[in-house]
Structures are given as C-alpha cells and as structure tokens.
Write an enzyme that holds these catalytic residues in place. Sequence first.
Site: not given
Length: 119
Positions: A99-100, A91, A106, A33-34, A104
């Site tokens: 958000e994306v 999420n 986490h 993760d960025i 995905h």
Amino acid sequence: MSYDVNNIFARILRQEIPCKKVFEDEKVLAFHDINPKAPLHILIIPKGDYTHFHDFHSRADAETVAHFYKKVTEIAEQFDLKESGYRVIANCGINGGQEVAHYHLHLLGGGKLGAMIGK
Ligand code: AMP
C-alpha cells in the site's frame, strides 16, 4: 514504478507527520505500525528512496543492505523477540498487496501469529 516523494513514509522521514519511533540512525528508521496486525507490529524502513523490496535489492549497495538487516535483528532483540520468535514480511508491488510505495519491512511478534497468508 517511480518513487513518489509524497508517499506517507517519505513524509514521516521529513517529519511532516509524526510516528511512534522505536529506532533511528543515519540510514534506517523504525516505528510502530498505525494499524497493528499483531501485539507488536513495527515497520522498518531504509531512508533512501526505494519503492519496494525489489527496488531496494536492485539498487542499494551491499553495505546499505547489510546495515538494514543488521538493524532489523537488533530491533527484534530490543523487543525481546529473539527467543519467542517473530515474522518479517515485505509486501512488494500490486500483487504483493503493498500500500505504501516506500520499501518497508513489517516486524510482527509479541504473541503466536496466525496463518501466514490470509484470503
Ligand atoms: P503495506 O501494505 O505493506 O504497504 O503496509 C503499509 C503499512 O503502513 C500498513 O500496515 C499500515 O497500517 C501502515 N501505515 C500507514 N500509514 C501509517 C502511518 N502514518 N504510521 C504508521 N504506519 C502506517
């Protein structure tokens, strides 16, 4: 919610933008993760065009789903998280804080994690 082919993870899959890759096969990509929320914060994504957790589990076939989660556990072991423990979070949608809009998971670990749900 229809799938946006220009979401950031779709662009990572097309190698239009870079990522710090930790694993890849024909169906799954995992990368750091960025903006990590834990000492170790990895995102694991299926390569198919699934918008979120619910979409993935509604449309993906059983083999694809099983393969995805097998890779999640293997990546956790790759980073020695099996014994120390870790957290996985998906999420989903607006109220889930997603958000994306590409499914995905986490994978968080590498230290004691805080409260599960912040304000
Ligand atoms: P979510 O809120 O569940 O949709 O999580 C999206 C995650 O993607 C956040 O933790 C971001 O820090 C992360 N993220 C956004 N852009 C990138 C990127 N280019 N590379 C890696 N992680 C990213």
